[in-house]
Design an enzyme around this catalytic site. Structure first.
Site, PDB file in Angstrom:
ATOM      1  N   ARG A 179      80.943  24.116 -25.583  1.00 21.92           N
ATOM      2  CA  ARG A 179      81.885  24.434 -24.319  1.00 21.92           C
ATOM      3  C   ARG A 179      81.109  25.533 -23.711  1.00 21.92           C
ATOM      4  O   ARG A 179      81.507  26.730 -24.442  1.00 21.92           O
ATOM      5  CB  ARG A 179      83.441  23.992 -23.896  1.00 21.92           C
ATOM      6  CG  ARG A 179      83.728  22.595 -24.618  1.00 21.92           C
ATOM      7  CD  ARG A 179      83.322  21.665 -23.680  1.00 21.92           C
ATOM      8  NE  ARG A 179      83.710  20.179 -24.022  1.00 21.92           N
ATOM      9  CZ  ARG A 179      83.235  19.514 -24.597  1.00 21.92           C
ATOM     10  NH1 ARG A 179      81.905  19.290 -25.497  1.00 21.92           N
ATOM     11  NH2 ARG A 179      83.474  18.275 -24.840  1.00 21.92           N
ATOM     12  N   GLU A 210      78.447  22.113 -15.155  1.00 24.69           N
ATOM     13  CA  GLU A 210      77.933  20.904 -15.652  1.00 24.69           C
ATOM     14  C   GLU A 210      77.832  19.138 -14.654  1.00 24.69           C
ATOM     15  O   GLU A 210      78.842  18.801 -13.866  1.00 24.69           O
ATOM     16  CB  GLU A 210      78.170  20.008 -16.771  1.00 24.69           C
ATOM     17  CG  GLU A 210      77.792  21.426 -17.899  1.00 24.69           C
ATOM     18  CD  GLU A 210      77.486  20.387 -18.885  1.00 24.69           C
ATOM     19  OE1 GLU A 210      78.622  19.377 -19.131  1.00 24.69           O
ATOM     20  OE2 GLU A 210      77.782  21.728 -20.051  1.00 24.69           O
ATOM     21  N   HIS A 260      72.961  19.259 -22.360  1.00 30.07           N
ATOM     22  CA  HIS A 260      74.115  18.373 -22.911  1.00 30.07           C
ATOM     23  C   HIS A 260      73.998  17.381 -23.879  1.00 30.07           C
ATOM     24  O   HIS A 260      74.917  16.602 -23.651  1.00 30.07           O
ATOM     25  CB  HIS A 260      75.911  18.604 -22.396  1.00 30.07           C
ATOM     26  CG  HIS A 260      77.045  18.170 -22.838  1.00 30.07           C
ATOM     27  ND1 HIS A 260      77.906  19.543 -21.974  1.00 30.07           N
ATOM     28  CD2 HIS A 260      76.792  18.244 -24.004  1.00 30.07           C
ATOM     29  CE1 HIS A 260      78.949  19.109 -22.721  1.00 30.07           C
ATOM     30  NE2 HIS A 260      78.341  18.135 -24.261  1.00 30.07           N
TER      31      HIS A 260
END
Length: 320
Positions: A238, A267, A286
């Site tokens: 994270r 994000e 991601h």
């Protein structure tokens, strides 16, 4: 359980959800709508989702705090892909009578991305490809993984798998986390060290912690300052585990060799973000959980969750 009439599938960035799940098994009375973007405005999110009585959330792309849930009076079933989702206020959902379910996952695809970032950094693969396409040949000298020290912060399921790959490459593996014991580290083929020793001696630091109040900012200016100038840091867990301004400064000032990042504070990463201008970085959007096998498990599990809810026997319930 009450019948469901409208299902929202959120944040399908790649436009693949409908082709990768058995949605035809759902009753024809359920209207399905897929959204491919993530609104940033709280009012826009609430207005979009208010008509739906069922929602499939794609990981933490759209958080569901109490403030949003209170604005969704029609919601009866909230499904998250994966076994847990810390961006959902499950307690508030339960107070409103909303059932919250998870789905299965497949394998540990984040391990792939972790090692993709590590190897690309060590061997300078992205820049060497760009150089080759530009007509030049062998413009840098990379570093082989064998013989280096891999520092694993967080030695759970993913961290342990990453550690075993490091051993296969012939790396010395050291590890630290707040509750890690010497016995557990040894079982994963690693040596328990202090946090200070890990950052000071590792050639590659890789993070594998759950984001919590205790772990937020666990890598700050002091940890980055302790790293060797030749060392790399990789984060596939994270974004907020690392103090972002401190990382940007360390990269721009050349105080560490580089960073491989699959996760970010914000994000999707907005245009003009400071990390986009940092040297010696490998940045991916991601992708840790993004694989055909994992998506198939997610979406099959979502259909199972809807079927079970309609049958009055909900499955994979999330606890507060």
């Amino acid at each position: 359980m009450t019948a469901l009439t409208r299902l929202a599938i959120l944040d399908d960035y790649q436009g693949v959800v409908q082709s990768m799940g058995p949605w035809g098994r759902l009753p024809g009375s359920i209207a399905v709508e897929v959204f491919r973007d993530t609104p940033r405005d709280a009012d826009a999110i609430a207005a979009r989702l208010a008509p739906f009585d069922a929602i499939l959330a794609m990981r933490e792309r759209t958080p569901f705090p109490a403030a949003l849930l209170k604005r969704l009076p029609n919601l009866r079933l909230l499904i998250t892909t994966g076994e847990r989702n810390r961006s959902i206020d499950v307690g508030q959902a339960q107070a409103q009578g909303i059932t919250v379910c998870g789905t299965p996952s497949s394998g540990a695809p984040t391990v792939d991305i972790t090692w993709g970032l590590i190897l690309n950094l060590l061997r300078d693969i992205p820049r060497q490809q760009d150089s080759l396409r530009a007509g030049t040949w062998q413009t840098s000298v990379g570093t082989a993984a064998g013989g280096l020290t891999l520092g694993v912060v967080g030695l759970g399921k993913l961290g342990s798998a990453v550690a075993k790959v490091g051993q296969a490459f012939g790396m010395k593996v050291i590890a630290w986390s707040q509750n890690l014991t010497a016995e557990k580290a040894a079982a994963a083929g690693a040596t328990l060290v202090t946090k200070q020793e890990l950052f000071a001696t590792a050639d590659v630091v890789t993070l594998h912690l759950i984001l919590s109040d205790r772990s937020r900012g666990i890598v700050g200016a002091a940890e980055l300052g302790a790293m060797k100038r030749s060392a790399f840091i990789v984060n596939t867990s994270r974004g907020p585990l690392i103090d972002q301004p401190a990382l940007v400064a360390a990269l721009k000032e050349g105080r560490i060799a580089g960073a491989g990042l699959d996760v970010f504070d914000e994000e999707p990463l907005p245009a003009g973000h400071p990390l986009l201008g940092c040297p010696n970085t490998v940045l991916t959007p991601h992708l840790g959980y993004v694989s055909t096998q994992n998506y198939a498990a997610y979406f099959n599990g979502a259909v199972e969750a809807i079927e079970a809810y309609l049958a009055g026997t909900p499955i994979r319930l999330l606890a507060p």
